[in-house]
Motif scaffolding. Structure first.
Motif, PDB file in Angstrom:
ATOM      1  N   PHE A  83      51.374  29.899  52.297  1.00 32.18           N
ATOM      2  CA  PHE A  83      51.155  28.499  52.585  1.00 32.18           C
ATOM      3  C   PHE A  83      52.380  28.179  51.165  1.00 32.18           C
ATOM      4  CE2 PHE A  83      47.214  29.736  52.551  1.00 32.18           C
ATOM      5  CZ  PHE A  83      46.427  28.511  53.369  1.00 32.18           C
ATOM      6  N   GLU A  84      53.060  27.077  51.731  1.00 34.20           N
ATOM      7  CA  GLU A  84      54.314  26.412  50.555  1.00 34.20           C
ATOM      8  C   GLU A  84      53.866  25.002  50.291  1.00 34.20           C
ATOM      9  OE1 GLU A  84      59.337  25.154  51.504  1.00 34.20           O
ATOM     10  OE2 GLU A  84      57.710  27.059  53.021  1.00 34.20           O
ATOM     11  N   ARG A  85      54.104  24.056  49.042  1.00 36.68           N
ATOM     12  CA  ARG A  85      53.899  23.556  48.501  1.00 36.68           C
ATOM     13  C   ARG A  85      55.537  22.464  49.957  1.00 36.68           C
ATOM     14  NH1 ARG A  85      54.942  19.662  43.417  1.00 36.68           N
ATOM     15  NH2 ARG A  85      53.242  21.144  42.448  1.00 36.68           N
ATOM     16  N   ILE A  86      55.378  21.717  50.427  1.00 39.19           N
ATOM     17  CA  ILE A  86      56.541  20.631  50.355  1.00 39.19           C
ATOM     18  C   ILE A  86      57.457  19.750  49.467  1.00 39.19           C
ATOM     19  CG2 ILE A  86      57.520  18.289  51.933  1.00 39.19           C
ATOM     20  CD1 ILE A  86      55.270  19.441  53.901  1.00 39.19           C
ATOM     21  N   VAL A  87      58.238  20.526  49.288  1.00 38.93           N
ATOM     22  CA  VAL A  87      59.083  19.580  47.901  1.00 38.93           C
ATOM     23  C   VAL A  87      60.222  18.664  48.623  1.00 38.93           C
ATOM     24  CG1 VAL A  87      58.391  21.237  46.317  1.00 38.93           C
ATOM     25  CG2 VAL A  87      60.503  21.694  47.561  1.00 38.93           C
ATOM     26  N   PHE A  99      51.133  31.886  48.296  1.00 36.23           N
ATOM     27  CA  PHE A  99      51.539  31.334  47.679  1.00 36.23           C
ATOM     28  C   PHE A  99      52.763  31.510  46.905  1.00 36.23           C
ATOM     29  CE2 PHE A  99      46.362  32.293  47.960  1.00 36.23           C
ATOM     30  CZ  PHE A  99      46.010  30.909  48.690  1.00 36.23           C
ATOM     31  N   GLY A 100      54.006  30.605  48.165  1.00 37.95           N
ATOM     32  CA  GLY A 100      55.137  31.368  47.779  1.00 37.95           C
ATOM     33  C   GLY A 100      56.191  29.804  47.090  1.00 37.95           C
ATOM     34  N   LEU A 101      57.293  30.087  46.891  1.00 40.49           N
ATOM     35  CA  LEU A 101      57.951  28.614  47.162  1.00 40.49           C
ATOM     36  C   LEU A 101      58.601  27.963  47.525  1.00 40.49           C
ATOM     37  CD1 LEU A 101      60.333  26.932  45.217  1.00 40.49           C
ATOM     38  CD2 LEU A 101      61.353  29.833  44.863  1.00 40.49           C
ATOM     39  N   THR A 102      59.391  28.946  48.852  1.00 40.26           N
ATOM     40  CA  THR A 102      59.217  28.683  50.424  1.00 40.26           C
ATOM     41  C   THR A 102      60.067  30.117  51.112  1.00 40.26           C
ATOM     42  OG1 THR A 102      61.169  27.566  51.197  1.00 40.26           O
ATOM     43  CG2 THR A 102      61.713  27.975  49.436  1.00 40.26           C
ATOM     44  N   ILE A 103      59.106  29.191  52.222  1.00 46.08           N
ATOM     45  CA  ILE A 103      59.821  30.158  53.345  1.00 46.08           C
ATOM     46  C   ILE A 103      60.343  29.504  54.618  1.00 46.08           C
ATOM     47  CG2 ILE A 103      57.464  30.695  55.010  1.00 46.08           C
ATOM     48  CD1 ILE A 103      57.725  33.578  55.288  1.00 46.08           C
ATOM     49  N   SER A 104      60.420  28.198  54.292  1.00 47.71           N
ATOM     50  CA  SER A 104      61.027  27.189  54.936  1.00 47.71           C
ATOM     51  C   SER A 104      62.389  26.601  55.377  1.00 47.71           C
ATOM     52  CB  SER A 104      59.633  26.376  55.802  1.00 47.71           C
ATOM     53  OG  SER A 104      60.489  25.473  54.338  1.00 47.71           O
ATOM     54  N   SER A 105      62.929  27.327  54.099  1.00 42.52           N
ATOM     55  CA  SER A 105      64.170  26.528  53.537  1.00 42.52           C
ATOM     56  C   SER A 105      64.639  27.758  52.568  1.00 42.52           C
ATOM     57  CB  SER A 105      64.806  25.099  52.864  1.00 42.52           C
ATOM     58  OG  SER A 105      64.897  24.966  52.937  1.00 42.52           O
ATOM     59  N   TRP A 132      61.257  36.828  52.068  1.00 41.55           N
ATOM     60  CA  TRP A 132      59.568  36.877  53.073  1.00 41.55           C
ATOM     61  C   TRP A 132      60.154  36.405  53.992  1.00 41.55           C
ATOM     62  CZ3 TRP A 132      55.562  38.018  51.066  1.00 41.55           C
ATOM     63  CH2 TRP A 132      55.683  37.809  49.705  1.00 41.55           C
ATOM     64  N   ARG A 133      61.008  36.074  54.978  1.00 39.85           N
ATOM     65  CA  ARG A 133      60.918  35.804  56.682  1.00 39.85           C
ATOM     66  C   ARG A 133      60.890  37.503  57.184  1.00 39.85           C
ATOM     67  NH1 ARG A 133      65.795  31.228  57.557  1.00 39.85           N
ATOM     68  NH2 ARG A 133      63.845  29.902  55.995  1.00 39.85           N
ATOM     69  N   GLY A 134      61.894  38.345  56.422  1.00 40.53           N
ATOM     70  CA  GLY A 134      61.701  39.801  56.789  1.00 40.53           C
ATOM     71  C   GLY A 134      60.725  40.220  56.338  1.00 40.53           C
ATOM     72  N   LEU A 135      60.453  40.681  54.794  1.00 44.09           N
ATOM     73  CA  LEU A 135      59.101  41.153  54.964  1.00 44.09           C
ATOM     74  C   LEU A 135      57.425  40.894  56.290  1.00 44.09           C
ATOM     75  CD1 LEU A 135      58.340  43.408  53.485  1.00 44.09           C
ATOM     76  CD2 LEU A 135      57.503  41.389  51.589  1.00 44.09           C
TER      77      LEU A 135
END
Length: 352
Positions: free
Chosen positions: A39-43, A6-12, A22-25
């Protein structure tokens, strides 16, 4: 292992250092056969600048409200070998409550912003992503920063606290052909931060004024409009991750700067530092306790304390700068890739 994050963002990657790490990990974990749900909340801020929509390495769960995804999170947690809640996760407390009530094997808190967390607590601020009852409920507390920060986390109740430093995916950040649009004597890639501004002024902006015939390039978001952009440097509001290698490899050298709270406690290598090193670019850096644990000053990294140092380092013979860049790349490939950190994370989990 089944791992839920459950994180801040991996999409942006816009305006934060969490996504690229996180992408590399996650990619490295997936290569070793582990399954990750993120899991990433859309902001609005990150949705407007999303540069990753899906990945074969992990399951990205984007949601608008925690209530919309709570049942799905519970299902994932029921079969999770480990669950991780990170700093600056918008729903950190709700996710933690669900995680602590679940049958997840290991409950982990990962603070990717430890010095900022500790500084806010010292000022008496409420830190929304921390569990109100302290860090005792977690089986493991991971910190992006080492040194004395680990002792301070223990005072907050952490039973088992360990560093998990930044890293780089060398398949993404690597030597590439120079791009004319990024050609410069010195580059700096970083989001604006007030407690980094003094170092930016001394080591970048003033150095640019001293070398008016050289081109300087600054890339990063959230900079105020009243900064002295005249003459030098060239400013790029955002350099997408796909272009990071081109920027680094088009620079005679690149600058690494550390936020004040992080530099004060030390042992705080940024992801950008490892990314630049993986590209083989000579790195001019500010200094902080523990820097030598990651790169050898004078050989793998060039330390500047003031403008005079920065100007002198940039005036070194080309072959000396290239040698430092090559040494930095060799060190990062040996010690600081995403695969190294993924292996460390799995080892920490198995020991626990």
């Amino acid at each position: 292992m089944n791992i839920v994050v459950f994180g801040l963002t991996i999409s942006s990657s816009w305006g934060n250092g969490h996504a690229t790490l996180w992408r590399g990990l996650c990619s490295a974990l997936a290569k070793s056969g582990h399954r990750i749900a993120f899991f990433e909340r859309i902001v609005p801020y990150y949705r407007a600048h999303r540069d990753l929509h899906e990945s074969a390495a992990f399951n990205l769960v984007l949601y608008d409200r925690w209530e919309d995804v709570e049942a799905q999170a519970g299902h994932e947690l029921a079969r999770a070998d480990a669950a991780i809640v990170t700093s600056y996760c918008p729903d950190a407390r709700a996710a933690t409550a669900t995680m602590l009530a679940s049958d997840a094997g290991l409950k982990i808190f990962y603070d990717l912003d430890t010095p900022i967390t500790l500084e806010r607590l010292e000022r008496g601020e409420t830190v929304d992503y921390l569990w109100p009852e302290g860090l005792d409920p977690f089986d493991i507390v991971l910190s992006y920063t080492g040194g004395t920060a680990l002792d301070e986390l223990q005072k907050l109740g952490a039973r088992r606290v360990l560093p998990l430093y930044g890293s780089v995916d060398p398949s993404i950040h690597r030597p590439v052909v120079s791009a004319e649009r990024y050609r410069c004597r010195l580059s700096y890639l970083g989001t604006y931060a007030e407690d980094r501004q003094d170092a930016l002024e001394r080591l970048f902006l003033e150095t640019a004024r001293r070398l008016p015939d050289a081109r300087f390039v600054l890339g990063g978001s959230q900079y105020p409009e009243d900064l002295p952009w005249r003459y030098n440097p060239w400013y790029l509001q955002h350099v997408p991750p796909v272009d990071h290698s081109a920027l680094f490899c088009s620079s005679d050298a690149t600058l690494n700067l550390t936020r004040g709270a992080m530099a004060k406690r030390g042992y705080c290598p940024s992801g950008r530092l490892f990314e630049a090193a993986a590209c083989g670019v000579p790195i001019v850096s500010d200094t902080w306790p523990g820097l030598e644990e990651f790169f050898t000053p004078g050989e793998e990294i060039l330390v500047a304390r003031d403008t005079d140092d920065a100007v002198r380092l940039l005036s070194r013979p080309t072959e000396e700068l290239h040698a430092a860049g090559s040494a930095a790349r060799a060190r990062v490939l040996r010690d600081h890739t995403a695969e190294h950190r993924a292996a460390e994370l799995i080892d920490i989990m198995r020991r626990a």
